[in-house]
Write a protein that holds these residues in place. Structure first.
Motif, PDB file in Angstrom:
ATOM      1  N   PHE A   1      79.305 -12.577   7.314  1.00 40.29           N
ATOM      2  CA  PHE A   1      79.549 -13.847   6.639  1.00 40.29           C
ATOM      3  C   PHE A   1      80.997 -14.288   6.818  1.00 40.29           C
ATOM      4  CE2 PHE A   1      75.508 -13.325   4.516  1.00 40.29           C
ATOM      5  CZ  PHE A   1      75.120 -14.624   4.236  1.00 40.29           C
TER       6      PHE A   1
ATOM      7  N   ILE B   1      79.205 -14.243  -0.607  1.00 40.62           N
ATOM      8  CA  ILE B   1      78.149 -14.901   0.167  1.00 40.62           C
ATOM      9  C   ILE B   1      77.906 -16.322  -0.340  1.00 40.62           C
ATOM     10  CG2 ILE B   1      75.669 -14.833   0.681  1.00 40.62           C
ATOM     11  CD1 ILE B   1      75.914 -11.804   0.825  1.00 40.62           C
TER      12      ILE B   1
ATOM     13  N   THR C   1      78.935 -19.441   2.058  1.00 41.20           N
ATOM     14  CA  THR C   1      77.793 -20.256   2.488  1.00 41.20           C
ATOM     15  C   THR C   1      78.004 -21.721   2.117  1.00 41.20           C
ATOM     16  OG1 THR C   1      76.284 -18.376   2.262  1.00 41.20           O
ATOM     17  CG2 THR C   1      75.305 -20.576   2.301  1.00 41.20           C
TER      18      THR C   1
END
Length: 313
Positions: A83, A180, A184
């Motif tokens: 990520f 995350i 994102t």
């Protein structure tokens, strides 16, 4: 792993992070399904290990248990690294959230140093063999004869290091979720804000890679779920914990296969290669079709304009 290294196209260094995540999952599956299996001993907060490492190499159960925790944490660290690396690649579009080389290296190092710290804390929380015998005699005096038949076992106690270990694991799970979610959101926001400044093909590739990574993150519940259930069974002293542990290990070993399948299904170049389709055919379909429709429209408008001009003259 082959499709990651040789069928990723122009994915830059991100492919090696995907390879790292798949390799970490493979290490965990190999360890839990082939090299060892942890058997809990009801009602004791502990158990013993069986498998290749015990029967053929005589490796201590404390080390095997520690390595199990290391492999599980390594999968989470590899996912976090993916990520961060993808966020770094998308941030280059606008340079708004782009990290410099040194901060980026520090972040990646700390993420991958987490399994080492977690495994060390677990190992420090384990009692010595003499203290384990004393604990069994004091807490479980009726099981002393049963433990005498075991050549090697592990018994845990709620000591200072154990509390730090569980607190560190809780911190790691919380940090992973926050990392995350924030990365994102930042990546999708960057793509949408700069959609007019990048080509349609690059936009589609970034979106496809990001969706695939999120789908792979969903498979991590095959690790978090069974591990949480196992901890709960140990704490409540479940009577059939031995049988439940077998199914928990089965669920844990499914993660690597599930992750690989999800990665192949959700990323078009990998899916096309496995299904023996033409490389990147469907991956380019949406952008190619959009460009084709636009060219057709422009050509039609020009032809209409020429026709009207001719008729007027």
């Amino acid at each position: 792993m082959y499709v990651i290294l040789f069928q990723s196209g122009k994915m830059d260094g991100y492919r090696y992070y995907l390879f790292y995540m798949q390799f970490a999952g493979w290490m965990m599956d190999l360890h839990l399904s082939t090299l060892m299996q942890f058997i809990p001993l009801f009602p004791v907060f502990g158990g013993y290990c069986t498998g290749v490492l015990t029967q053929f190499f005589g490796i201590d159960d404390s080390f095997q248990t520690t390595y199990t925790a290391f492999t599980i944490c390594l999968v989470a660290s590899a996912l976090n690294s993916c990520f961060v690396r993808k966020h770094q690649a998308i941030s280059k579009i606008s340079s708004k959230y782009l990290l410099n080389d040194i901060p980026y290296i520090i972040v990646i190092f700390l993420l991958n140093f987490y399994p080492v710290v977690a495994a060390t804390l677990l190992y420090l929380s384990m009692l010595s063999k003499d203290n384990q015998v004393i604990l069994v005699k004091e807490v479980y005096p009726n099981l002393v004869d049963n433990f005498a038949h075991l050549s090697n076992y592990v018994v845990f106690d709620s000591n200072y290091w154990a509390i730090i270990f569980f607190a560190f694991i809780f911190f790691g799970c919380t940090y992973t979720l926050i990392l995350i979610v924030t990365t994102t959101y930042s990546m999708f926001r960057t793509l949408e804000d700069n959609r007019k400044h990048i080509s349609s093909s690059n936009y589609a590739k970034h979106r496809a890679t990001l969706r695939s990574l999120l789908a792979q993150f969903a498979t991590c519940f095959l690790i978090v779920g069974p591990a949480s259930i196992f901890s709960l069974l140990v704490v409540i002293r479940y009577e059939h914990s031995q049988v439940a542990t077998h199914w928990i290990i089965v669920a844990l070993t499914l993660h690597s296969s599930a992750n690989a399948i999800v990665m192949i299904i959700t990323y078009p170049p990998y899916r096309n290669f496995v299904m023996l389709w033409k490389p990147n055919r469907s991956f380019r379909f949406s952008t190619t079709q959009r460009s084709g429709d636009m060219n057709t429209r422009i050509h039609t408008e020009r032809s209409f304009a020429v026709t009207m001009t001719s008729s007027r003259s």
